[in-house]
Design an enzyme around this catalytic site. Sequence first.
Site, PDB file in Angstrom:
ATOM      1  N   ASP A  23       0.813  -1.216   0.000  1.00  0.00           N
ATOM      2  CA  ASP A  23       0.000   0.000   0.000  1.00  0.00           C
ATOM      3  C   ASP A  23       0.846   1.265   0.000  1.00  0.00           C
ATOM      4  O   ASP A  23       0.314   2.375   0.035  1.00  0.00           O
ATOM      5  CB  ASP A  23      -0.966   0.006   1.182  1.00  0.00           C
ATOM      6  CG  ASP A  23      -0.275   0.097   2.541  1.00  0.00           C
ATOM      7  OD1 ASP A  23       0.974   0.058   2.584  1.00  0.00           O
ATOM      8  OD2 ASP A  23      -0.983   0.209   3.561  1.00  0.00           O
ATOM      9  N   ASP A 200       7.798  11.585  23.606  1.00  0.00           N
ATOM     10  CA  ASP A 200       7.708  12.717  22.681  1.00  0.00           C
ATOM     11  C   ASP A 200       7.461  14.011  23.453  1.00  0.00           C
ATOM     12  O   ASP A 200       6.710  14.032  24.426  1.00  0.00           O
ATOM     13  CB  ASP A 200       6.563  12.458  21.701  1.00  0.00           C
ATOM     14  CG  ASP A 200       6.439  13.523  20.637  1.00  0.00           C
ATOM     15  OD1 ASP A 200       7.393  13.701  19.866  1.00  0.00           O
ATOM     16  OD2 ASP A 200       5.380  14.184  20.585  1.00  0.00           O
ATOM     17  N   GLU A 258      12.572  13.191  24.643  1.00  0.00           N
ATOM     18  CA  GLU A 258      12.908  14.199  23.648  1.00  0.00           C
ATOM     19  C   GLU A 258      12.904  15.540  24.369  1.00  0.00           C
ATOM     20  O   GLU A 258      11.859  16.123  24.628  1.00  0.00           O
ATOM     21  CB  GLU A 258      11.871  14.203  22.516  1.00  0.00           C
ATOM     22  CG  GLU A 258      12.173  15.257  21.453  1.00  0.00           C
ATOM     23  CD  GLU A 258      10.990  15.559  20.551  1.00  0.00           C
ATOM     24  OE1 GLU A 258      11.227  16.025  19.420  1.00  0.00           O
ATOM     25  OE2 GLU A 258       9.832  15.340  20.975  1.00  0.00           O
TER      26      GLU A 258
END
Length: 514
Positions: A23, A200, A258
Site C-alpha cells: 500500500d 515525545d 525528547e
Amino acid sequence: MRWWRDAVFYQVYVRSFSDSDGDGVGDLDGIRSRLGYLELLGVDALWLTPFYRSPMTDHGYDVADPRDVDPVFGNLAAFDALVEEAHRHGIRVTIDLVPNHSSSEHEWFRAALESAPGSPERARYHFKPGRGPDGAEPPNNWHSVFGGPAWSRVPDGEWYLHLFAAEQPDLNWTNPEVWADLEKTLRFWCDRGVDGFRIDVAHGMSKPEGLPDHAGPGAALLAHTDDDPRFDHEGVHDVHRMIRAVLDHYPGRMAVGEVWVRDDDRFARYVRPDELHLGFNFRLVQTAFDAAEVREAIEHSLESVAGVGAHPTWTLSNHDVSRPVTRYGGGALGLARARAMALVVLALPGVVYLYNGEELGLPDVELPDWALQDPVWERSGRTERGRDSCRVPVPWEGDGPGFGFTSGEPWLPMPDDWAALTVAAQIEDTDSTLSFFRRALELRDEHAVSAGSGVEWFGAPPGCLAFRRSGSTLVCALNTSDEPVPLPPGDVLLTSGPLCDDGRLPPDTAAWLA
C-alpha cells in the site's frame, strides 16, 4: 540491569522503513521482515515511531487510541510477533509515547466537543474563553510549533490549546484522569514485552498557571528557546517521576525523553535518578562541522549528565531534522563529513541513536509541492516545506519507484537516482557507507566493554580534535580544517575516508586508532 548504557538504538520511522502489503506505507510486518538486516548491521535496540490508531494528520503523532495499532501498520498480533522475533534476534524494542496531546479524533476530545464549557470532559484539555469584548481573540498570544496560533475556537465560543496542529489538542496535566490514562498505557505495552519508551515532547505536558503571554518576539517554526513559557515548566518533572515509578516495576525497562532544552542545568533535571533514564541532547544536531564547536558540544553534553549520574545520549539525525549528509553540505562533501561525524559519535561514551537510512548515507530529498504532507507546509501558509524531505522511504534494492520498500507507490516519492544507495548495492561493497557503519558498530562493541564514562582530550592542530574514551584504547581524531594533518600515534582501525598517500588525515575525515 542497564542494558542501554552503551547501546546503539536504531530509529525506525515506521511509515518509511519497509512495506509488507504494497500500500506504499511501511508497517510492522515490514519491520519484522528486516530484522535479519538490523542484526547484521549490529544495532542493539529499535525505537519505533507511533503506530497507534490515528487519523495521521501528523503521521501518527496525533494519537486517537494509544493502546491499539492503526490498521495501516497492522494489528496487535503483528506487534506481538515483531517483539517476539526481535528478541530472538537479540534486539530490544522501544516505542514512542505522545503524552503532551491527543488526536482530535480521540474519544475524550470528541466528548469534550459534545459537552458544555466547564464540564469534566473539557477539563481533560485546555479549554478557555477568548479575550476581547466578544471573546473573539485567543486566550493568549502563544503560537503553534507548526505555525499559526496555538488556539482554535469551537462553535460555542471557547478556545482549545494545541501547541502543534489543530488536530492535536494539548492534554491538561493537572487532571488526574490524564495521569491515570498514561499509567494504563505504560503498563499495557510493558505487559506486551516492550523494553522501553521514547517520550515525545518530554519538556512539554505541564503548562504555567494562568497560561501567560509569551513575552518574547514569538517562536520560530519547529523551534523555541529556553525562556519559552510553552515548554520546560517545573511541573513536567512530576510526570516523569510517575513514568519512572511505573517502569521501576518492570525490571530492565527504560525511558528516553525528547528534551529540547539547551541549558545544561535544566536539561540535567530530566535525567535525575528518579526521572527519565536518558534524555536526547541535541547539541550535536545543532552544531556546525567545526572541531571547536563539536568539542564544546561534547563537553556540554557530558557535563549536563555527569552531576546526576545519567548516561549521555548522542544522535546526529531523526525524523524531524535535516539528514547529516545534507546538513553538512550535500553531495560528496556532505557524505564525507557525515561519515566523519558518525565516527566521532560512535567513539563517545554512552548511548547512540541512528536514524533509518543514516547507515546508507541518504540525503534529504527535494520533493515537489504536490507530494508534501507535513502539517507545517499548510499551517505556515506554504512558506515552510516541513520535514518530509528527511522522511523519504528506505531504498532496499533494485530500481524505482519503490526500490524494494514497496511493491506499490511509496507514500513519498523516492528519487530515481537512489539505485546506488540501496542496501543491496552497498552490502557487499567494502567501501560503501553501509559497510563502514557495520565495521564501526563492530569495533565500538569490542572497545566499549571495559571503557569508562569520561573523555580524555589530546592536543590537536587547529581545526582538529582528538580524544579517547576513558579506559579505552580507542582514539578518535577528526579533521575539520582545510589541510591534511598528522594522525595521533597508534594503529589505524578505521577511517571515514581514504588517508593521504603519506598517511596523513585529510580534511573532512575522521579516524579511529588503537
